[in-house]
Design a protein around this motif. Structure first.
Motif, PDB file in Angstrom:
ATOM      1  N   GLY A   1       0.849  -1.177   0.000  1.00 33.41           N
ATOM      2  CA  GLY A   1       0.000   0.000   0.000  1.00 33.41           C
ATOM      3  C   GLY A   1       0.884   1.225   0.000  1.00 33.41           C
ATOM      4  O   GLY A   1       1.742   1.387  -0.854  1.00 33.41           O
ATOM      5  N   GLY A   2       0.742   2.082   0.979  1.00 36.87           N
ATOM      6  CA  GLY A   2       1.595   3.262   1.070  1.00 36.87           C
ATOM      7  C   GLY A   2       2.701   3.109   2.093  1.00 36.87           C
ATOM      8  O   GLY A   2       3.353   4.093   2.446  1.00 36.87           O
ATOM      9  N   THR A   3       2.963   1.874   2.546  1.00 35.99           N
ATOM     10  CA  THR A   3       3.971   1.621   3.568  1.00 35.99           C
ATOM     11  C   THR A   3       5.165   0.890   2.972  1.00 35.99           C
ATOM     12  O   THR A   3       4.991  -0.046   2.180  1.00 35.99           O
TER      13      THR A   3
END
Length: 479
Positions: free
Chosen positions: A251-253
């Motif tokens: 995801g955004g991690t």
């Protein structure tokens, strides 16, 4: 997980037997002494801008999050040039990228050009600088950017890099946009980047058109497993070694990733230098290593991982498990620091140490610990510092009033006077309640207003006083 090496089960972000091994193997020589030209590492800590010697023995804060201008916010990004110039970007929490403020520190510790890093118009939303780097001479700045204008059914997007001179950025001139090539670093004045549509490759800008040209050619191909991507690549100024950052996103991690270091074979243009597969190794790290920065001679490397900002000797090659054997063990510069950038600034010039007997001469740096822990030997006691723009100032700016930034040594009144010859043409004062940052607006005197047109092309002598403390400098006026 990245590709596993055929000869062991050690993890590598880039496989030694794949596309990186393009040239004949070369002997990897150990570099055991710190670089003579790379004398410091700039980094961020607690929203402030710091510089440290490579061994961590002396650290100085160059500017804090409450320094002038006080409303600029915390420092978010920093880049150090081989020339010694340092450029750092500030931004308030929650503010859009366009509301940034950059400032430069010159090799002599004086303030250089400053302003807001510009953008190209045409989009509704921007994110920049995604990465930040300076040319070797510090004259040009390159930064990654993504921009978008949402629309139905199809919006407009831009992923790439902005390049501009530092002086033009300070003047608010729109940068040159280079589409598709993102996460730029600078080798000399030549961009090294990744392609937005190619997670596996490193691209090099054609030297004849650097730094503004759009002609790039493929250089290294990583051969990564699905889910991993090459991000930023840093190349030592002598072209002898490269550090390649890789990431895997969830995801955004950031889920995984690291820094791979490889020696380069050859002495011609960068695009013709080939990696020595036998030297390929992964930098040892706590968690995910990122923000790799190599010294000019490739003898030292800095990075940030879960343990903080570290500096070590360059790798001598892979150990049995594929992890780099280092020519000098890592020194912890700051446990809470981030975004290290090795450059040519000399710490004792940026902030001269206190003379013997001149006070305690120590200050505690945040986030210190481990090999680089403790106080900052020889850190300065408060002194009057006058920061003047290095770019020429327009007469229209003088007419409105020129805001200058200073550091006051104590409570009291700070006075700034500008003279043309023996004539005072501008003056400003400010009262300070304690030692620290202060802003003084230099305004034309009656004589200065009458002689304004005759000041074009002149160099004004500027003197600041605070009690018995005094600082001087020069201010150039545009023709």
């Amino acid at each position: 997980m990245p590709v596993r090496l055929p000869r062991s089960s050690a993890r590598r972000r880039l496989p030694a037997g794949a596309a990186l091994a393009l040239g004949a193997a070369a002997t990897l020589g150990a570099v055991t002494a710190p670089s003579a030209s790379a004398t410091s590492v700039a980094y961020l800590d607690g929203g402030a801008l710091w510089a440290s010697t490579l061994d961590g023995s002396r650290k100085v804060q160059l500017a804090g999050p409450d320094s002038v201008p006080a409303d600029a916010g915390a420092f978010r990004e920093v880049a150090a040039a081989d020339s010694g110039r340092i450029l750092a970007v500030r931004r308030q929490d929650g503010k859009v990228s366009q509301l940034n403020w950059f400032q430069t520190v010159e090799p002599n510790g004086a303030e250089g050009p400053h302003g807001s890093l510009p953008k190209r118009n045409g989009y509704l939303s921007y994110a920049y600088p995604v990465t930040l780097d300076l040319s070797a001479d510090g004259a040009f700045v390159a930064y990654g950017v993504s921009a978008t204008t949402p629309a139905y059914p199809v919006g407009s997007f831009f992923f790439g890099s902005y390049v501009t001179s530092v002086a033009s950025a300070a003047a608010g001139v729109e940068p040159i946009a280079i589409g598709d090539l993102e996460s730029p670093s600078v080798f000399g004045n030549q961009l090294v980047a990744r392609s937005h549509g190619d997670d596996d490759g490193v691209f090099v800008q054609a030297p004849a058109t650097a730094p503004f040209g759009t002609a790039f050619q493929p250089w290294l191909s990583a051969g990564l497993q699905p889910g991993y991507e090459v991000r930023r690549t840093d190349v030592a100024a002598n072209g002898a070694v490269a550090a390649i950052e890789t990431l895997k996103w969830n995801g955004g991690t950031r889920e995984d990733g690291g820094i791979v270091v490889v020696r380069l074979v050859g002495s011609g243009p960068l695009a013709e230098r080939t990696p020595d597969g036998a030297s390929l190794c992964e930098l040892p790290a706590q968690g995910i290593a990122q923000d790799a920065s190599l010294s000019q001679d490739g003898g030292s490397i800095a990075w940030k991982d879960d343990g903080g900002v570290k500096v070590a000797g360059a790798p001598t090659g892979p150990g049995p498990d594929g992890v780099c054997a280092l020519s000098r063990p890592p020194v912890l510069i700051s446990a809470t620091g981030q975004m290290p950038s090795i450059g040519g600034a000399v710490v004792d010039v940026l902030r001269p140490p206190v003379p013997a007997g001149g006070g305690t001469g120590t200050s505690t740096a945040p986030g210190t610990g481990g090999s680089g822990s403790g106080t900052t030997p020889g850190a300065t006691t408060p002194r009057l510092v006058l920061r003047l723009p290095t770019a020429k100032v327009a007469t229209s700016t003088l007419r409105r009033g020129l805001r200058l930034r200073l550091t006051a040594p104590a409570k009291g009144t700070v006075t700034v006077v500008a003279r043309s010859g023996s004539t005072t043409v501008a003056r400003g004062t400010a009262k300070v309640k304690k030692a620290g940052a202060v802003s003084v607006t230099l305004r034309l005197t009656k004589t200065g207003k009458r002689r304004l047109s005759r000041l074009r092309g002149k160099t004004l002598r500027v003197t600041a006083t605070s009690g018995k403390a005094k600082a001087t400098g020069s201010l150039r006026v545009r023709r």
